[in-house]
Design an enzyme around this catalytic site. Structure first.
Site, mmCIF file in Angstrom:
data_model
loop_
_atom_site.group_PDB
_atom_site.id
_atom_site.type_symbol
_atom_site.label_atom_id
_atom_site.label_comp_id
_atom_site.label_asym_id
_atom_site.label_seq_id
_atom_site.Cartn_x
_atom_site.Cartn_y
_atom_site.Cartn_z
ATOM 1 N N LYS A 64 0.811 -1.226 0.000
ATOM 2 C CA LYS A 64 0.000 0.000 0.000
ATOM 3 C C LYS A 64 0.844 1.275 0.000
ATOM 4 C CE LYS A 64 -3.975 -2.173 2.193
ATOM 5 N NZ LYS A 64 -4.897 -2.226 3.312
ATOM 6 N N ASN A 85 -4.961 1.990 -1.213
ATOM 7 C CA ASN A 85 -5.475 0.632 -1.434
ATOM 8 C C ASN A 85 -6.346 0.550 -2.690
ATOM 9 O OD1 ASN A 85 -7.917 1.783 -0.689
ATOM 10 N ND2 ASN A 85 -8.565 0.042 0.549
ATOM 11 N N ASP A 101 -9.938 2.161 3.137
ATOM 12 C CA ASP A 101 -9.994 1.330 4.352
ATOM 13 C C ASP A 101 -10.706 2.038 5.499
ATOM 14 O OD1 ASP A 101 -8.717 -0.920 3.366
ATOM 15 O OD2 ASP A 101 -6.719 -0.250 3.989
ATOM 16 N N GLY A 129 0.105 0.082 8.139
ATOM 17 C CA GLY A 129 -0.661 0.675 7.040
ATOM 18 C C GLY A 129 -2.144 0.756 7.327
ATOM 19 N N LYS A 155 6.471 4.281 16.611
ATOM 20 C CA LYS A 155 5.610 4.370 15.431
ATOM 21 C C LYS A 155 4.232 4.923 15.804
ATOM 22 C CE LYS A 155 5.743 0.725 12.580
ATOM 23 N NZ LYS A 155 5.904 -0.729 12.272
HETATM 24 P P1 NDP Z 1 1.455 -3.852 8.817
HETATM 25 O O1 NDP Z 1 2.415 -4.943 8.539
HETATM 26 O O2 NDP Z 1 1.620 -2.532 8.126
HETATM 27 O O3 NDP Z 1 1.443 -3.515 10.417
HETATM 28 C C1 NDP Z 1 1.432 -4.547 11.345
HETATM 29 C C2 NDP Z 1 1.178 -3.992 12.744
HETATM 30 O O4 NDP Z 1 0.964 -5.110 13.605
HETATM 31 C C3 NDP Z 1 2.332 -3.219 13.348
HETATM 32 O O5 NDP Z 1 1.809 -2.170 14.138
HETATM 33 C C4 NDP Z 1 3.045 -4.267 14.217
HETATM 34 O O6 NDP Z 1 3.746 -3.715 15.319
HETATM 35 C C5 NDP Z 1 1.868 -5.031 14.730
HETATM 36 N N1 NDP Z 1 2.158 -6.420 15.153
HETATM 37 C C6 NDP Z 1 2.477 -7.467 14.369
HETATM 38 N N2 NDP Z 1 2.604 -8.596 15.114
HETATM 39 C C7 NDP Z 1 2.355 -8.232 16.404
HETATM 40 C C8 NDP Z 1 2.326 -8.939 17.636
HETATM 41 N N3 NDP Z 1 2.587 -10.251 17.687
HETATM 42 N N4 NDP Z 1 2.022 -8.263 18.762
HETATM 43 C C9 NDP Z 1 1.746 -6.943 18.713
HETATM 44 N N5 NDP Z 1 1.764 -6.204 17.568
HETATM 45 C C10 NDP Z 1 2.063 -6.855 16.432
HETATM 46 O O7 NDP Z 1 0.002 -4.484 8.529
HETATM 47 P P2 NDP Z 1 -1.320 -3.697 8.104
HETATM 48 O O8 NDP Z 1 -1.442 -2.512 8.988
HETATM 49 O O9 NDP Z 1 -1.365 -3.485 6.632
HETATM 50 O O10 NDP Z 1 -2.469 -4.783 8.431
HETATM 51 C C11 NDP Z 1 -2.821 -5.102 9.763
HETATM 52 C C12 NDP Z 1 -3.982 -6.079 9.789
HETATM 53 O O11 NDP Z 1 -5.178 -5.469 9.313
HETATM 54 C C13 NDP Z 1 -3.781 -7.326 8.925
HETATM 55 O O12 NDP Z 1 -4.251 -8.439 9.678
HETATM 56 C C14 NDP Z 1 -4.677 -7.073 7.726
HETATM 57 O O13 NDP Z 1 -5.124 -8.292 7.150
HETATM 58 C C15 NDP Z 1 -5.820 -6.299 8.364
HETATM 59 N N6 NDP Z 1 -6.576 -5.462 7.411
HETATM 60 C C16 NDP Z 1 -7.911 -5.743 7.212
HETATM 61 C C17 NDP Z 1 -8.650 -4.978 6.342
HETATM 62 C C18 NDP Z 1 -10.104 -5.303 6.138
HETATM 63 O O14 NDP Z 1 -10.696 -4.791 5.178
HETATM 64 N N7 NDP Z 1 -10.721 -6.088 6.982
HETATM 65 C C19 NDP Z 1 -8.062 -3.845 5.592
HETATM 66 C C20 NDP Z 1 -6.667 -3.627 5.912
HETATM 67 C C21 NDP Z 1 -5.969 -4.422 6.777
HETATM 68 P P3 NDP Z 1 5.264 -3.167 15.159
HETATM 69 O O15 NDP Z 1 5.141 -1.802 14.552
HETATM 70 O O16 NDP Z 1 5.797 -3.145 16.533
HETATM 71 O O17 NDP Z 1 5.982 -4.140 14.258
#
Ligand code: NDP
Length: 270
Positions: A64, A85, A101, A129, A155
Site C-alpha cells: 500500500k 489501497n 480502508d 498501514g 511508530k
Molecule cells: P502492517 O504490517 O503494516 O502492520 C502490522 C502492525 O501489527 C504493526 O503495528 C506491528 O507492530 C503489529 N504487530 C504485528 N505482530 C504483532 C504482535 N505479535 N504483537 C503486537 N503487535 C504486532 O500491517 P497492516 O497494517 O497493513 O495490516 C494489519 C492487519 O489489518 C492485517 O491483519 C490485515 O489483514 C488487516 N486489514 C484488514 C482490512 C479489512 O478490510 N478487513 C483492511 C486492511 C488491513 P510493530 O510496529 O511493533 O511491528
C-alpha cells in the site's frame, strides 16, 4: 469489458474477486476482476503490466505504501494516510490513489454494527498501514479520545503527531494503558500468526467494551476469542470492513454505489 484486479503477496485467499463479481452482478456493470500475485520486489512491474489494459486496482499487504508512491495524484484520505489501497486510471491515463480502508471501517462500525463512535474512548492497536488509513475517519466521528497503542511505541507516537491537528489523539506502548475503553480496534497483524497483542485485560469493561478485529476468518480470530474470554460486550471481525472498503472502491471506479448488505450476508454464509 473493463478489467480490474487486486494485487498483493500473498493473494490466493483474497475474497475481493468474489465481492466485486457480486457487486457487478447486482449493479449490472460489465467488468472483470482478478487476483494478481506480485513478486515482493516488483510491485511496480505488476501494476504497470496490468494497467496497460486495466482500468483500476485494489492494493493489499504489503504494497500500500508503494502504491501511494506510484500514484500521480491522491484523494485527501490517501494523502493523509500515506497509503493507497485503490487506484483508478483517469481519463488522461494518470493514476489517482485513494484509501478506502478508513471509510470502510467507519461504515461497518456505524451502519452494520451500530457502534457509537461520537464521544467514545477508542483504543487503536497497531501503527502499520491499516492503522494509518483509519485514524482520520475515526477522528472525524468525534470520539472523546483515540489512543494508538503499538508494540514499537515510536511508530504510534509518529502517527499521533501526524494526526493531532484533527482531534484528541495520543500514543502509548502495549502495557501502558490499563483504564477501560469503549472500543478496542485491533489493526495489528498479530492474529495472522495466531497471536494476541500483549495488552491488559483491564482495558475491557465487562459487558460494555466492544472489540473489533480487522482480521477475519471462518472461526473467531485469536484477538476476538481473547476479548470474549475477558467479557467484551461484542466481538466483531473485519469482514464487514472488507466489503465496505470494496464498495467505496467500486463507486470510485464505476460511479455506482452497490448495496453491501446482501454481499456481506452471502460471504458470511459461504
Ligand atoms: P502492517 O504490517 O503494516 O502492520 C502490522 C502492525 O501489527 C504493526 O503495528 C506491528 O507492530 C503489529 N504487530 C504485528 N505482530 C504483532 C504482535 N505479535 N504483537 C503486537 N503487535 C504486532 O500491517 P497492516 O497494517 O497493513 O495490516 C494489519 C492487519 O489489518 C492485517 O491483519 C490485515 O489483514 C488487516 N486489514 C484488514 C482490512 C479489512 O478490510 N478487513 C483492511 C486492511 C488491513 P510493530 O510496529 O511493533 O511491528
Amino acid at each position: 469489458m473493463d478489467r480490474y484486479a487486486v494485487i498483493g503477496n500473498p493473494i490466493a485467499h483474497s475474497k475481493s474477486p468474489l465481492i466485486h463479481r457480486l457487486f457487478a452482478e447486482q449493479t449490472g456493470q460489465a467488468l472483470s476482476y482478478e487476483a494478481l500475485l506480485a513478486p515482493l520486489d516488483d510491485f511496480a512491474g505488476t501494476l504497470r503490466g496490468f494497467l496497460v489494459a486495466g482500468r483500476g486496482v485494489n492494493v493489499t499487504v504489503p504494497f500500500k505504501e508503494q502504491a501511494w508512491a506510484l500514484a500521480d495524484a491522491h484523494t485527501a484520505a490517501a494523502e493523509r494516510a500515506g497509503a493507497v489501497n485503490t487506484i483508478a486510471v483517469q481519463g488522461d491515463g494518470t493514476l489517482l490513489g485513494d484509501n478506502t480502508d478508513g471509510r470502510g471501517l467507519a461504515r461497518d462500525l456505524r451502519f452494520n454494527s451500530g457502534v457509537q463512535l461520537r464521544g467514545s474512548r477508542i483504543l487503536l492497536l497497531g501503527a502499520g498501514g491499516a492503522s494509518r488509513g483509519v485514524i482520520q475517519p475515526l477522528l472525524a466521528a468525534r470520539p472523546d479520545q483515540l489512543c494508538i497503542v503499538n508494540r514499537t511505541v515510536e511508530k504510534a507516537e509518529q502517527l499521533a503527531m501526524m494526526f493531532n491537528d484533527l482531534g484528541p489523539v495520543s500514543a502509548a506502548g502495549l502495557h501502558w494503558v490499563e483504564e477501560s475503553v469503549d472500543l478496542i480496534i485491533n489493526a495489528t497483524s498479530a492474529s495472522l500468526g495466531g497471536e494476541v497483542p500483549a495488552i491488559s485485560p483491564k482495558l475491557i469493561r465487562r459487558g460494555h467494551t466492544v472489540c473489533y478485529d480487522m482480521m477475519y476468518a471462518s472461526e473467531p480470530t485469536p484477538f476476538n476469542r481473547w476479548a470474549a474470554a475477558h467479557g467484551a460486550a461484542r466481538c466483531i471481525d473485519g469482514l464487514g470492513m472488507l466489503v465496505e472498503q470494496a464498495a467505496e472502491a467500486f463507486e470510485l471506479w464505476r460511479g455506482v454505489r452497490p448495496d453491501t448488505a446482501p454481499v456481506l450476508a452471502a460471504l458470511r454464509q459461504s
